[in-house]
Design a protein around this motif. Structure first.
Motif, short mmCIF file in Angstrom:
data_model
loop_
_atom_site.label_atom_id
_atom_site.label_comp_id
_atom_site.label_asym_id
_atom_site.label_seq_id
_atom_site.Cartn_x
_atom_site.Cartn_y
_atom_site.Cartn_z
N LYS A 16 35.06 9.56 -20.73
CA LYS A 16 34.18 10.64 -20.24
C LYS A 16 33.16 11.01 -21.30
CE LYS A 16 36.33 11.14 -16.40
NZ LYS A 16 35.76 10.84 -15.11
N ARG B 221 32.36 9.98 -29.42
CA ARG B 221 31.18 10.63 -28.88
C ARG B 221 30.07 10.64 -29.91
NH1 ARG B 221 31.15 16.55 -26.21
NH2 ARG B 221 29.28 16.27 -24.99
N ASN C 58 32.57 18.32 -18.16
CA ASN C 58 32.98 19.24 -19.23
C ASN C 58 34.31 19.91 -18.92
OD1 ASN C 58 30.91 18.71 -20.89
ND2 ASN C 58 29.62 20.41 -20.20
N LEU D 48 27.70 17.48 -14.76
CA LEU D 48 27.96 17.84 -16.15
C LEU D 48 29.12 18.83 -16.24
CD1 LEU D 48 26.94 17.38 -19.02
CD2 LEU D 48 25.52 19.39 -18.77
N SER E 134 28.86 11.24 -21.13
CA SER E 134 28.31 12.59 -21.05
C SER E 134 26.83 12.63 -21.45
CB SER E 134 29.13 13.55 -21.90
OG SER E 134 28.86 13.32 -23.26
N ASN F 188 24.99 16.55 -32.27
CA ASN F 188 26.35 16.00 -32.19
C ASN F 188 26.72 15.22 -33.44
OD1 ASN F 188 28.19 16.38 -30.12
ND2 ASN F 188 26.74 15.53 -28.65
N THR G 79 37.09 17.33 -19.54
CA THR G 79 37.42 17.09 -20.95
C THR G 79 37.95 18.35 -21.61
OG1 THR G 79 35.11 17.48 -21.47
CG2 THR G 79 35.81 15.19 -21.37
N SER G 80 37.35 19.51 -21.29
CA SER G 80 37.82 20.69 -22.03
C SER G 80 39.20 21.13 -21.56
CB SER G 80 36.81 21.84 -21.95
OG SER G 80 36.74 22.31 -20.66
#
Ligand code: GTP
Ligand code: MG
Length: 579
Positions: free
Chosen positions: A182, A300, A231, A227, A186, A124, A234-235
């Motif tokens: 969020k 993030r 996801n 998870l 994660s 990341n 957020t997506s």
């Protein structure tokens, strides 16, 4: 901050690359601005049907586009190589640091979390750094340059651009408001998922034996669903970006042409200027969007960076002394426990309390006591897997804290209670940690551990494959391989933590006799549950709740220590004990 600390790992040449990236970015923005100029020229030429100008402007547009493309390719190559090598360096450093950790630090992070930190978190950081290099500089430069250019054109058109940018800023800020919290959680969910997966896979035999598949599956599904939901959430929000962008860009173009048409009527502006303006406006909107995207991604990345930085900044509690005290070479295999107490971090009570004993070269010292009485904790202190809380452990007359860990551990053949083998051949496992091992050493070690018979029966003998964790050999075979591994380093001190428990009585006896014969000068610390295993020891310590409740030879203890007598009588008859 943590992110900047991680960036300290960039080397000087990385900064040279970075300077190149900045330079190329300016060049690239210059090209794209030039492109707009030529586009304006081309439009004018088309309106006036000027053939030469059409060719010239068209040709220049192709040329600057090629220049822009070239810059972008080089920026991409430089930025990816910078970030990829940063990630490699970080992984290396984290791995080294974790290897230097004592068991208490590993317990603090948990293994699953350390794995996420080494893999997912660093990745990341890498991805977002790449984005930073490509956007953080180019977006503002584009925006400012384009804004300066359009300002000169017309105030009415500029307002259209301002409104479009405002809409983008507002929409993205709203988005950030929803997704940022969020993103922050994660990584914790990924930790949890890793932990459940690890537990399920490594404990698969127990899971099957107890028909606990459903129970484990439920745990896994819970983590997995968490998870997924996160996801999805957020997506979904992030995916709104695309339609939003289209609407804003189309709306802005429409606005510009509408306002432009109006202006053209009053002859305040010509068509080519409107085309150029619209193109600049799109670039500005894009630049703002990229900047805001960075703000969405960065938190993030910062969470990940902090997690990696935490690992790198936590100093291992067990470190080598600045100046090593070298033991007297004449003293070998001596161990002294001087008023040793020990408590685990966060543990309420000491699990070892005021233990004293001394072992001379070649002696056998045994530890016996009910489960949980602190036997493993005690022998771990000899190899300095943990540091004592009070008192001192001396090996060869030197406090283990004053010795380099490598020096200390070279002296010790350690057979842990939970024998672990590594993926590789039998030979590699016996010679584990040795630079090289000759054939004789290996065979002597295997024979001492009574392992040679079964190894030779294996299809490829010493070259046979051992699965990770030693799952393809029996419990007793695994114990014997672990004993052979300890023998192979020809240590001054052996530590056997319940290492004979899976051996039958005959093999148990044979291994101990072999050890006495092959390594007569090595001091042996033996933890055992069976009185038969330790009857002949020079000194037996009886432990109960971390305290020594009896100390002496078998005979002495039978006479003086009630706990020992109880243990002995529960295993052997009075006749066998000679009472
Ligand atoms: P057996 O191997 O079952 O015969 O027990 P043992 O005598 O080797 O006991 P051990 O030294 O493993 O444990 C002594 C005490 O320390 C027990 O009460 C354990 O609960 C505790 N203990 C062991 N390992 C840990 C640890 O990693 N962390 C903490 N906090 N406590 C531990
Ligand atoms: Mg134990």
């Amino acid at each position: 901050m943590s992110l900047l600390r991680l960036y300290k790992r960039f080397r000087w040449y990385d900064w040279v690359f970075f300077a190149f990236i900045c330079g190329l970015t300016v060049l690239q923005v210059f090209c794209s601005m030039k492109n707009v100029d030529y586009m304006q020229g081309l439009t004018e030429a088309i309106v006036t049907l000027d053939q030469d100008a059409i060719w010239w402007n068209g040709g220049m547009m192709v040329a600057v586009a090629a220049g822009q493309f070239g810059c972008q390719v080089v920026i991409a190559i430089l930025a990816s190589s910078m970030t990829a090598s940063l990630a490699t360096r970080l992984r290396e450093e984290v791995y080294e640091r974790v290897s230097a950790y004592g068991l208490s630090e590993i317990d603090r992070f948990s293994t699953a979390s350390l794995i996420t930190r080494t893999s997912n978190d660093i990745e990341n950081v890498q991805m977002s750094t790449l984005l930073v290099f490509r956007m953080l500089f180019s977006a503002p430069v584009t925006a400012i340059w384009a804004i300066c250019k359009i300002q000169a054109t017309s105030m009415e058109l500029t307002w259209v651009a301002i409104v479009a940018v405002l809409i983008i800023v507002l929409a993205l800020s709203a988005m950030m408001f929803f997704v940022l919290p969020k993103f922050k959680i994660s990584q914790k969910i990924i930790d949890r998922l890793n932990q459940v997966t690890r537990e399920g896979i490594s404990g698969v035999r127990v899971v099957r034996a107890y028909n606990a598949e459903q129970y484990q599956n439920d745990k896994f599904e819970k983590a997995n669903d968490d998870l997924m939901n996160l996801n999805l959430y957020t997506s979904r929000i992030m995916q709104l970006m695309n339609p939003l962008m289209t609407i804003v860009l189309d709306g802005a173009s429409l606005g510009i042409y509408a306002v432009g048409a109006h202006l053209m009527k009053s002859l305040a502006i010509d068509y080519a200027t409107i085309v150029a303006f619209s193109s600049l406006c799109i670039q500005i909107i894009f630049a703002f969007m990229m900047l805001l995207m960075l703000f969405v991604m960065m938190p993030r990345a910062m969470v990940c960076a902090r997690r990696v930085d935490e690992v790198l900044r936590l100093k291992p509690s067990i470190v080598d002394p600045e100046e090593e005290v070298l033991p007297d070479p004449a003293i070998q295999g001596e161990i002294v426990f001087d008023h040793v107490s020990f408590a685990y971090e966060g543990g309420a009570h000491p699990v070892i309390a005021d233990v004293n004993f001394a072992a001379k070269q070649g002696q056998t010292i045994a530890f016996i006591g009910e489960t949980g009485s602190g036997k493993t904790s005690l022998v771990n202190l000899v190899a300095r897997l943990y540091d004592v809380t009070e008192g001192a452990v001396l090996v060869d007359g030197v406090n283990v804290k004053d010795m380099k860990q490598a020096t200390l551990r070279k002296k010790i053949g350690f057979v842990p209670q939970k024998g672990n083998l590594f993926a590789g051949t039998v030979r590699e496992n016996i010679g584990f940690g040795l630079d090289e091992m000759d054939e004789d050493t290996m065979r002597k070690a295997a024979e001492t551990a009574c392992a040679s018979e079964f190894i030779e029966k294996m299809p490829e003998g010493y070259e046979s494959h051992i699965a990770a964790g030693g799952t393809n050999v029996s419990g007793g075979q695994r114990q014997r391989l672990c004993i052979a591994r300890a023998c192979a380093i020809d240590p001054e001190i052996f530590v056997f933590d319940d290492s004979f428990s899976a051996l039958d009585f005959k093999t148990d006896k044979a291994v101990r006799e072999n050890l006495a014969k092959a390594y007569p000068n090595a001091t042996k610390l033996i933890v055992a549950q069976r009185v038969g295993t330790i009857m002949d020891a020079d000194l037996i310590l009886v432990l109960s709740e971390g305290k020594v409740v009896g100390q002496g030879t078998h005979r002495e203890l039978l006479a003086t220590c009630e706990t020992y007598r109880d243990i002995a009588l529960s295993q052997l008859s009075k006749e066998e004990l000679g009472l």
